[in-house]
Scaffold this motif. Structure first.
Motif, PDB file in Angstrom:
ATOM      1  N   ALA A 101       6.270  42.168  21.178  1.00  0.00           N
ATOM      2  CA  ALA A 101       6.941  41.441  20.450  1.00  0.00           C
ATOM      3  C   ALA A 101       7.310  41.912  19.108  1.00  0.00           C
ATOM      4  N   VAL A 127      10.474  35.114  20.314  1.00  0.00           N
ATOM      5  CA  VAL A 127      10.230  36.148  21.331  1.00  0.00           C
ATOM      6  C   VAL A 127       9.788  35.400  22.499  1.00  0.00           C
ATOM      7  N   ALA A 134       9.300  41.736  27.011  1.00  0.00           N
ATOM      8  CA  ALA A 134       9.558  40.845  25.665  1.00  0.00           C
ATOM      9  C   ALA A 134      11.013  40.652  25.339  1.00  0.00           C
TER      10      ALA A 134
END
Lengths: 490, 85
Positions: A101, A127, A134
């Motif tokens: 992320a 996210v 992600a």
């Protein structure tokens, strides 16, 4: 502002650029008139298309909707983003998920600067994980980049990503739970204090955490002209574009340098699977597969998923699976393998079933509780019940009640007292479980479920059941669907 | 406060010497009092965080300056020795 907050709404009510709401049960986002210029730049500069093509930003379509007829910011446009199948939060992610992320956020910032925009906030809640990767979901996070201005979201990046990753890597893996209680990421002074002394010798951590924390403390004590005063231009050329790109690169190196490798904890797959004779394990997979074929779920929660063997059995049958486990090592190993296999239907997450993620944040609903994100079609509770009943002293009837709340159907494995695993749990304590046996189990579960099938595993006394929840659809658990929360239809 | 500007190439040299002479606390005080940094953002960017970026940007310019000075020094040495050779 609508009172609507919840898994889909999240924190959007804080953002002056727009907010998220439900319309006919589907998530939409209003773009406020104040954000018109930045939104047009996002699309016009090609940044939106570039990010969507690279799979970094969630795609959306623009839709025509009537404006809200209540005191809300005036709308410029309405967007319908692609739906996220399961909302999850940073305190439920494993190390590599948070790392991915962070790298995603920095990649987006780099692309944005190249096309004249910048991220105005950098929270980990921007996210989500969808189809195994992600993805950035906050389309309104972008603003025009003014050459020479420092990055306003730098502090948030350090608190939401760098500090938790450093703590998980260098102090203790469990410290990602600090995100549960700190809405805006781990405070840097706390991170600086918790990190080991050797972290000061890492150039990147020394600057972005330790020095950063010191400067925060120092400038907090001095009245300065910094607190939002009219002009939006920083001192001329204070941070050049080149310096900003260098900063982004340096943060990315800092993140990539942080590593964590799961050791062999008592729960990891190796120990779990050695408990079964090979033919027992194979039969268990077959039976679970057959049960799933009969139930045909589109969504599955695998509670106590370990490294996801049975999550894969469900995913192979086309279900979207969330694989929950208590052990960060298992979730990490599962996630790494899923990434290698490029598996798109399984999302591994951290969860303690006896203490699941609570609703938190504003009105206790800004971050949705675990229970409110269900129910699902089928719950897998394999090799789980004895841990709840014996190790955690939960009466079987309470376990049935819980499972009834989270799923419409159930595949569950009962592990009797004569099983070596249970014997081990009872070895050092008094046996206060007189009703813990197959008959007691079936009696208690029949309060909430119809028992459709049962099969004893070979070379074992474990029994696999297929059950369907009694009483039809359970009342919708999501509190924001209740009457006092507004949607466009009401 | 401008630590580096295209208009005056001598500025990086002066700023590096300034940074070194001020010492830690003096530097922070100087930067906060002189710096016209005021950034409008919907989240709190953190004045310490803005300061750190300016510092790092200055450090980067300083490092670039140091690196280019070393290269210049090396080149002048080689030129001198080549002339004698």
């Amino acid at each position: 502002m609508p009172e609507f907050v919840g898994a889909e709404g999240g924190t959007s009510f804080r953002d002056p650029s727009g907010f998220v709401f439900l319309h006919q049960g589907v998530v939409h986002r209003q773009v406020n008139s104040s954000y018109q210029r930045d939104y047009e730049l996002l699309v016009g500069s090609g940044l939106y298309q570039r990010l969507v093509d690279r799979g970094l930003l969630i795609a959306h379509e623009e839709v025509e909707l009537a404006e809200f007829d209540r005191p809300l910011p005036s709308a410029y446009k309405f967007l319908r983003p692609e739906p996220i199948s399961f909302i999850s939060y940073p305190y439920e992610w494993c190390f590599s998920q948070l790392r991915d992320a962070a790298i995603l956020t920095l990649a987006i910032q780099r692309e944005a600067i190249a096309l004249g925009m910048t991220l105005k906030d950098c929270t980990a809640y921007n996210v989500q994980f969808e189809r195994g990767k992600a993805i950035f979901i906050d389309t309104l996070s972008f603003e025009e980049y003014q050459e020479g201005e420092p990055w306003v979201a730098y502090r948030q990046f350090c608190q939401h990503f760098l500090a938790p990753l450093a703590l998980m890597s260098q102090t203790d893996i469990r410290l990602n739970q600090l995100s549960r209680t700190n809405l805006d990421g781990v405070p840097l002074d706390l991170a600086a204090r918790l990190l080991p002394f050797r972290s000061r010798f890492s150039f990147s951590l020394a600057i972005h955490i330790h020095l950063h924390a010191r400067l925060q403390a120092t400038s907090a004590n001095r009245p300065s002209r910094m607190a939002g005063q009219g002009k939006s231009r920083a001192g001329e050329g204070a941070v050049s574009r080149r310096a900003l790109l260098w900063l982004v690169d340096h943060l990315e190196t800092a993140v990539k340098r942080l590593r964590w490798n799961p050791g062999r904890s008592a729960w990891s797959a190796y120990d779990q699977e050695h408990l079964y004779a090979p033919e027992t394990l194979k039969k268990k997979e077959e039976v679970v597969g057959a049960y799933l074929d009969q139930l045909c779920p589109s969504s599955v929660w695998d509670l106590g998923a370990n490294t996801g063997r049975f999550s894969r059995v469900a995913a192979d049958r086309g279900a979207r699976v969330v694989a929950f486990d208590l052990d960060p090592c298992c979730v990490e190993l599962n996630y790494r393998r899923l990434v290698e296999e490029q598996q798109t239907r399984i999302l591994p997450l951290l969860l303690d079933v006896t203490n699941p993620s609570p609703g938190s944040g504003w009105l206790n609903r800004e971050r949705a509780s675990f229970l409110s994100r269900g129910p699902v079609d089928t719950v897998l509770a394999l090799a789980l019940v004895h841990h709840l009943a014996i190790a955690n002293n939960l009466p079987l009837i309470r376990i049935a009640e819980f499972l009834r709340e989270v799923g419409h159907s159930l595949v569950i494995e009962f592990v009797p007292k004569d099983d070596p695993q249970v014997a081990r749990l009872l070895a050092s304590r008094e046996d206060v479980f007189p009703d813990y046996h197959v008959q007691g189990f079936e009696r208690d579960f029949q309060e909430y479920f119809e028992l459709e099938a049962a099969e004893t595993l070979p070379n074992s006394s474990r029994v696999l059941y297929r059950m369907r929840a009694r009483g039809g659809s359970y009342p919708d658990n999501r509190p924001w669907i209740k009457s006092n929360i507004r949607t466009k239809d009401s | 406060m401008c630590l580096y500007s295209k208009a005056s190439p001598s500025l990086p040299r002066k700023s590096v010497l300034l940074l070194l002479s001020l010492g830690w606390k003096g530097l922070v005080h100087f930067m906060i009092s002189v710096n016209g940094l005021s950034v409008l953002a919907y989240i709190d960017p953190g004045s310490g965080s803005l300061l750190l970026q300016v510092l790092i940007a200055g450090l980067l310019s300083g490092l670039f300056y140091l690196k280019s000075s070393c290269t210049q020094l090396r080149e002048s040495f080689t030129r001198v020795f080549k002339r004698h050779a």
